[in-house]
Design an enzyme around this catalytic site. Structure first.
Site, PDB file in Angstrom:
ATOM      1  N   GLU A 100       0.822  -1.237   0.000  1.00 51.93           N
ATOM      2  CA  GLU A 100       0.000   0.000   0.000  1.00 51.93           C
ATOM      3  C   GLU A 100       0.844   1.271   0.000  1.00 51.93           C
ATOM      4  OE1 GLU A 100      -3.031  -0.272   3.082  1.00 51.93           O
ATOM      5  OE2 GLU A 100      -4.051  -1.867   1.989  1.00 51.93           O
ATOM      6  N   TYR A 143     -11.677  -3.588   1.502  1.00 53.75           N
ATOM      7  CA  TYR A 143     -12.491  -4.072   2.631  1.00 53.75           C
ATOM      8  C   TYR A 143     -13.846  -3.391   2.563  1.00 53.75           C
ATOM      9  CZ  TYR A 143      -7.989  -5.566   4.518  1.00 53.75           C
ATOM     10  OH  TYR A 143      -6.764  -6.163   4.688  1.00 53.75           O
ATOM     11  N   GLU A 197      -5.504  -8.500  -0.501  1.00 52.41           N
ATOM     12  CA  GLU A 197      -6.221  -8.194   0.753  1.00 52.41           C
ATOM     13  C   GLU A 197      -7.678  -7.957   0.400  1.00 52.41           C
ATOM     14  OE1 GLU A 197      -4.743  -5.318   3.617  1.00 52.41           O
ATOM     15  OE2 GLU A 197      -2.677  -5.748   3.034  1.00 52.41           O
TER      16      GLU A 197
HETATM   17  O1  AHR Z   1      -5.048  -6.066   6.907  1.00 56.18           O
HETATM   18  C1  AHR Z   1      -4.952  -4.952   7.730  1.00 56.18           C
HETATM   19  C2  AHR Z   1      -4.270  -3.776   7.049  1.00 56.18           C
HETATM   20  O2  AHR Z   1      -5.084  -3.329   6.005  1.00 56.18           O
HETATM   21  C3  AHR Z   1      -2.952  -4.061   6.372  1.00 56.18           C
HETATM   22  O3  AHR Z   1      -1.880  -3.963   7.228  1.00 56.18           O
HETATM   23  C4  AHR Z   1      -2.879  -3.008   5.328  1.00 56.18           C
HETATM   24  O4  AHR Z   1      -2.150  -3.425   4.202  1.00 56.18           O
HETATM   25  C5  AHR Z   1      -4.326  -2.682   5.011  1.00 56.18           C
HETATM   26  O5  AHR Z   1      -4.581  -1.344   5.037  1.00 56.18           O
END
Ligand code: AHR
Length: 502
Positions: free
Chosen positions: A174, A245, A293
């Site tokens: 990131e 997410y 992720e």
């Molecule tokens: O998975 C948690 C965090 O989310 C990780 O460290 C980061 O890469 C993302 O922002």
């Protein structure tokens, strides 16, 4: 009138052979993922190296083929040399990404040992925040060079005669995010990623590399970042990463479950950008995607703001997942499978305790969250060829989306075992859905099992003592003359398993 959705499956309507690494996961030195998660010396279930065997058993149930390590935001401040050699000499460090104390009792070698125990490969991330080319190439030498050089001999002196042969490497994490230690512009990152990649491959030409895409789709630099980074790195890397997410922040389930459409759009956009750079460079090479992720993450965010800094392994990012979260995870898994032609790696973030399918109590039990089940089903039964189904489904509009299909579904054909698996979510909040699937092209197939995950309470979750969210196999899928029919209960995750009669 009963709602009805139809699907047609043909053996030759193929998207691609699934790369098993799409069922990967992630362990970061964060919260209780490592310490208290996979590693807890003194726990009644710990082996001689301190690894919790109860956790190993649950990870094995998930059949995770690859685990990204050691971060995440953590990696951008990590000195990999801190985590090798005698444990008693390893430094205790201020860990700035998550404001904790890192004891370094687990490092590269121990993690490689653990990965072997769960039958997984390691996807090793290098620090392109505070470190750079030199630390990255030395780590490749330490891990992968057989012997006869400084770092390979150092590994051997640490008791690891055989190289770890780590194939997949991530070039930082990131790096577009201002929260990242050593945050960079796309130009800065593109240059350092290309140079690090070049020399890492000089050390070991067999490795594959993942460059950082945007941290999420709504980053202001999204798209431009991808294009610039690829402009610099195209000839040196194999994959570009995606992270995303989601959360049900407004408590609107119909809208929440449609978020996988946003994921789909994100994937399509990144494919387009990768192919634009391919065209621009007149390249014959195709860059694939690593969605390294993805998950639901929102339950713990407010509470975590109150955590005292500089503790060892505090409970951070410990989202307790509900039934509705499992449904969205199911929709996201279907989306990932549908992109099997370009998505070659995906990592459910994360694996243990930190936004994870597996939770542990310190000194106590290990248990399964709601999201454990769809992930396990996809990983175990979703190996083979991703089919390209023809689907017609009723649709609905939600706050942010129009034409959301009530049925989110895909199918995987395992030619070797002559098994066909249909994954299906019914997004309807009120009604069951009558599902009809034409598999006449699969002669002599029978229904083996119809697994259903359902619950009347969308906010229900599991705990160390109670597992109200668990699948049953009492679904009513049946087959007659090549037509599969099933009722998919309202708001349910379904796995219809078929195989050829012997
Ligand atoms: O998975 C948690 C965090 O989310 C990780 O460290 C980061 O890469 C993302 O922002």
């Amino acid at each position: 009138m009963q709602k009805k959705a139809k699907m047609i499956l043909e053996k030759d309507f193929k998207i691609a052979e699934i790369d098993k690494r799409i069922y990967g996961s992630f362990i970061e030195h964060l919260g209780r993922a490592v310490y208290g998660g996979i590693y807890e010396p003194g726990h009644p279930q710990a082996d001689e190296n301190g690894f919790r065997q109860d956790v190993i058993e649950l990870v094995k149930e998930l059949q995770v083929p690859i685990v990204r390590y050691p971060g995440g935001n953590f990696v951008s401040g990590y000195n990999w040399e801190d985590g090798i050699g005698p444990k008693e000499s390893r430094p205790r460090r201020l860990e700035l990404a998550w404001r904790t104390i890192e004891t370094n009792q687990i490092g590269t070698n121990e993690f490689a040992d653990w990965a072997k125990l769960v039958n997984a490969e390691v996807n090793m991330a290098v620090n392109l925040g505070t470190r750079g080319i030199d630390a990255a190439r030395n780590l490749v030498e330490y891990c992968n060079h057989p012997s006869g050089s400084y770092y390979s001999d150092l590994r051997i002196s640490h008791g690891y005669k055989d190289p770890h042969k780590i194939k997949t490497w991530s070039l930082g994490n990131e790096m577009d995010g201002p929260w990242q230690i050593g945050h960079k512009t796309a130009e800065e990152y593109g240059r350092i990623a290309a140079e690090a990649a070049k020399v890492m491959k000089w050390v070991d030409p067999t490795i594959e590399l993942v460059a950082c895409g945007s941290s999420f789709q709504d980053m202001p630099t999204f798209a431009e970042w991808e294009a610039t980074v690829l402009d610099h790195t195209y000839d040196h890397i194999e994959y570009l990463s995606l992270h995303q997410y989601y959360g049900n922040k407004d408590n609107d389930v119909a809208n929440y479950l449609a978020l996988s459409l946003e994921m789909d759009d994100f994937i399509r956009s990144v494919i387009s950008i990768a192919d634009y750079i391919k065209a621009k460079k007149r390249s014959k090479k195709k860059i694939n995607l690593a969605f390294d992720e993805w998950n639901v993450w929102f339950h713990s965010i407010e509470g975590d703001k109150l955590i005292e800094p500089w503790q060892e392994a505090p409970a951070q990012l410990e989202d307790i997942y509900t039934f509705e979260d499992a449904l969205l995870v199911g929709c996201m898994l279907v989306t990932i499978i549908k992109h099997a032609d370009r998505l070659k790696i995906a990592c459910l973030a994360q694996l243990v305790n930190v936004i994870a399918p597996i939770m542990t109590e310190n000194s106590g039990k290990a248990w399964k969250q709601s999201i454990f089940y769809p992930f396990m089903h996809a990983s175990v039964y979703g190996r083979g060829v991703a089919l390209n189904p023809i689907i017609s489904s009723p649709k609905y509009d939600s706050r942010d989306f129009t034409d959301v299909p009530v049925l989110e579904s895909t199918a995987v054909y395992n030619e070797e075992n002559e098994q066909l698996t249909i994954f299906a979510v019914n997004r309807d909040v009120e009604d069951e859905l009558l599902f009809e699937c034409d598999i006449r092209n699969f002669e002599g197939y029978k229904v083996v099992e119809h697994i259903v995950l359902e619950n009347d309470n969308l906010k229900q979750s599991n705990s160390a003592t109670d597992t109200p969210i668990a699948p049953h196999s009492n679904g009513n899928a049946a087959i007659e003359s090549g037509m599969v029919t099933a009722s998919l209960p309202k708001l349910s995750w379904n796995v219809i398993r078929l195989e050829k009669r012997k």
